[in-house]
Scaffold this active site. Structure first.
Site, PDB file in Angstrom:
ATOM      1  N   GLY A   1      58.837   5.442  31.293  1.00  0.00           N
ATOM      2  CA  GLY A   1      57.839   3.739  30.636  1.00  0.00           C
ATOM      3  C   GLY A   1      58.039   3.364  31.680  1.00  0.00           C
ATOM      4  O   GLY A   1      57.876   2.064  30.965  1.00  0.00           O
ATOM      5  N   HIS A   2      58.257   2.798  32.787  1.00  0.00           N
ATOM      6  CA  HIS A   2      59.081   1.808  33.429  1.00  0.00           C
ATOM      7  C   HIS A   2      57.354   1.560  34.645  1.00  0.00           C
ATOM      8  O   HIS A   2      57.683   2.476  35.538  1.00  0.00           O
ATOM      9  CB  HIS A   2      59.691   1.657  34.716  1.00  0.00           C
ATOM     10  CG  HIS A   2      60.381   0.441  34.660  1.00  0.00           C
ATOM     11  ND1 HIS A   2      60.285   0.445  35.650  1.00  0.00           N
ATOM     12  CD2 HIS A   2      61.579  -0.835  34.404  1.00  0.00           C
ATOM     13  CE1 HIS A   2      61.024  -0.706  36.682  1.00  0.00           C
ATOM     14  NE2 HIS A   2      61.244  -1.426  35.768  1.00  0.00           N
TER      15      HIS A   2
END
Length: 140
Positions: free
Chosen positions: A49-50
């Site tokens: 998610g980064h």
């Protein structure tokens, strides 16, 4: 399949956003300096998610690696508990496939212990961190 036994009352199982193993490489005889390494693999859960199209290891995860190295039984000069992150300066990105090299230097203060750490990758400095610890008692 049996469930893991519950943690004793009053304790918590360690929780970390970092799946990688932090390996202490060396420690001085006086216990006031240590080095550690962390292989940052592409399958680290935080990469999902980064920045999915351009993954960068989050700064909080670099801090977590320093904290884990600092409190490893082979690195810390005394049993310690984190009291504060006094400073953290991020100087360069950490990417999947990087090796994070950590250099930790401890000093005793009136309030307990301070750990100054530098995190580097193959490209240079990634972060400098200052952590303050309180002794939990008992010297090695």
């Amino acid at each position: 399949m049996s469930a893991a036994p519950p943690a004793p009352v009053g304790t918590r199982a360690p929780v970390s956003p970092v799946a990688a193993e932090v390996r202490v490489q060396a420690r001085t005889e006086d216990g006031l300096a240590a080095t550690a390494r962390v292989e940052i693999r592409a399958d680290e859960p935080v990469f999902a998610g980064h920045y999915p199209d351009f993954p960068i290891f989050p700064g909080v995860c670099v801090l977590e690696c320093v904290q884990r190295a600092a409190t490893d039984g082979d690195a810390a000069p005394d049993p310690t508990e984190l009291a504060a992150v006094e400073s953290a300066r991020f100087a360069g990105a950490v990417y999947p496939g990087d090796t994070l090299s950590l250099t930790l230097k401890w000093r005793r203060t009136d309030a307990g212990l301070r750990c100054d750490a530098v995190a580097t990758t193959e490209r240079g400095k990634a972060a400098s961190v200052r952590l303050r610890y309180e002794s939990t008692g008992g010297r090695r």
